[in-house]
Write an enzyme that holds these catalytic residues in place. Structure first.
Site, PDB file in Angstrom:
ATOM      1  N   SER A 212      35.137  26.129   8.535  1.00  0.00           N
ATOM      2  CA  SER A 212      34.169  26.890   7.751  1.00  0.00           C
ATOM      3  C   SER A 212      34.232  28.380   8.101  1.00  0.00           C
ATOM      4  O   SER A 212      35.247  29.023   7.869  1.00  0.00           O
ATOM      5  CB  SER A 212      32.763  26.312   7.969  1.00  0.00           C
ATOM      6  N   ASP A 383      33.280  19.498  -2.012  1.00  0.00           N
ATOM      7  CA  ASP A 383      32.635  20.523  -1.197  1.00  0.00           C
ATOM      8  C   ASP A 383      32.251  21.703  -2.088  1.00  0.00           C
ATOM      9  O   ASP A 383      33.115  22.419  -2.596  1.00  0.00           O
ATOM     10  CB  ASP A 383      33.587  20.984  -0.090  1.00  0.00           C
ATOM     11  N   HIS A 410      31.669  19.276   3.036  1.00  0.00           N
ATOM     12  CA  HIS A 410      31.937  20.296   4.050  1.00  0.00           C
ATOM     13  C   HIS A 410      31.968  19.723   5.461  1.00  0.00           C
ATOM     14  O   HIS A 410      32.967  19.841   6.184  1.00  0.00           O
ATOM     15  CB  HIS A 410      30.870  21.389   3.941  1.00  0.00           C
TER      16      HIS A 410
END
Length: 458
Positions: A212, A383, A410
């Protein structure tokens, strides 16, 4: 003088008090799933498995922040006598792979005298509002990527961004005062990342694995630092985030996109979401799971169906750590403009753009097309924070490797069931491809091929 009794409190039983204040209950002090749930800190989480050596290092950045970097340098010898068989897992359909590794061939040359003689180095970096703990909070030992890498003979390092629970220190500034929190993604990319890469390991290069925001800081850092490209032999981006589309709820999304600086009015100039940490301490872990699941469904549309209830009970206890409000505002600026750009110190005060308006300034974009480090991407097609078409258009072509999983969201790239079957074998393959300088025996007790087969066949 007689004591005045409050009728409601007078009628409460001890069981009622325990329900209101769970920390009073001895039962609530016991873990629901695993001792990892209550483990206080990264080192205790690693020590839970009794199989890995663990160290803590401090990196001083050029602007005098003190960052904690964790390290798993090796596996204890007795570990290989205690390998437990994992449960069977059948991955679902909907997995797509783009493999361009033949365009990135590297000869596996022997080391010459005087060259670096240590193990190949891997640096892992967490996401937004996280810490290094997220990498070692899987309840199955071999679902934790750092342990797999340590078994393979890699020197594993795990970074912590400034401001999180391990890196709230500065040579001159106090986290009690606003100047300490005056940082955004710019500083993560231009200070924390290169200083962490340069520190301690002594290796000429390393492989970087980010999750991320950990991918965003690498995309940004590599795009503006040509020397960093020489020190990172491969960048593996898991659930990459550069230009998120926005939030799932249309009203909140429109509000944030209109005036991202309103976040300063809501949270001040230091750190956001302290309330989440408050509730984490106040309520029981199973109830906290329900709160987080409801929150991410509301904000991002995630279902969390690919993670088990037990896994959430443990990993959500290690999910949140602090960061700056400024870094949150930076992300909302990126969402608003749809561009992966540097922090805008002079945003427009108008909540909208008019047809005839001309920008008085334009913050520079991170020039990600200039990255020369080979890039591998793993993302979920469910996602909401990843738009692969937008991402890939901003990256040099070809990408070394791309794997997409239809139903993954995610957080699944940290804690989904079967991650050790669906993702880790690909990572091991990539690491072997891009770490050509290997000693005569990189293994920590087992051969590389043996370990990879062990992961695939269990």
């Amino acid at each position: 003088m007689s004591m005045i009794k409050i009728p409601i409190l007078d009628r409460l039983t001890f069981r009622d008090y325990q329900g209101l204040f769970p920390w009073l209950s001895k039962v609530e002090n016991e873990p629901h799933v695993s001792p990892l749930e209550k483990a206080e800190g990264f080192e205790r989480m690693v020590k839970h498995w009794k199989n890995y050596n663990c160290e803590q290092h401090i990196v001083r950045t050029q602007d005098d922040y003190l960052l904690c970097v964790h390290r798993i340098p090796s596996v204890k010898p007795q570990h290989y006598d205690n390998i437990q068989k994992q449960k069977e897992f059948q991955p679902e359909k909907g997995i797509e792979v783009i493999d361009n590794l033949d365009k990135f061939l590297q000869a596996k040359l022997p080391r010459s005298k005087g060259e670096y003689q240590g193990k190949p180095v891997v640096l892992l970096y967490h996401g937004f509002l996280m810490s290094s703990e997220v990498w070692v909070s899987n309840i199955e030992e071999y679902s934790n990527l750092p342990f797999i890498l340590a078994k393979q003979g890699y020197d594993v390092w795990l970074g912590n961004a400034r401001g999180n629970k391990y890196s709230q220190y500065h040579v001159h500034l106090s986290p009690n005062h606003q100047p300490f929190w005056n940082f955004s993604l710019n500083e993560f990319a231009m200070r924390d990342l290169p200083d962490t890469v340069d520190a301690k390991t002594g290796a000429p290069n390393l492989t970087y694995i980010g999750f991320s925001q950990g991918t965003a800081q690498a995309f940004a850092g590599l795009s503006v630092n040509s020397n960093l490209n020489k020190k990172v032999n491969l960048f593996i981006a898991m659930a990459p985030a550069t230009t998120p589309k926005g939030l799932q709820h249309p009203l909140i999304d429109a509000f944030v996109k209109a005036t991202p600086s309103v976040i300063y009015l809501m949270f001040g100039r230091k750190t956001p979401l302290k309330l989440a940490l408050f509730w984490q301490r106040l309520i029981s872990p199973p109830l906290f799971v329900k709160v987080i699941d409801a929150s991410v469904r509301f904000l991002f549309g995630w279902t969390g169906d690919n993670m088990s209830a037990d896994q959430k009970t443990v990993s959500y206890q290690h999910l949140y750590s602090l960061t700056s409000v400024k870094s949150l505002v930076h992300w909302f600026q990126i969402i608003r403009t749809g561009q992966f750009q540097m922090y805008d110190e002079m945003p427009s005060r108008l909540p909208y753009h008019t047809v005839n308006s001309v920008e008085d300034h334009i913050p520079p974009r991170f020039p990600t097309l200039q990255i020369t480090t080979p890039i591998a991407i793993f993302y979920g097609r469910s996602d909401s924070l990843v738009d692969f078409n937008v991402l890939s258009a901003d990256l040099p072509s070809p990408l070394a490797y791309v794997k997409s999983i239809e139903k993954w969201e995610h957080l699944d790239f940290l804690w989904a069931e079967g991650i050790e079957k669906i993702v880790y074998p690909d990572i091991l393959k990539l690491l072997q491809q891009f770490n050509p300088y290997r000693g005569p025996q990189q293994k920590e007790g087992l051969k590389n091929d043996d370990i990879e087969q062990e992961i695939l066949l269990k």
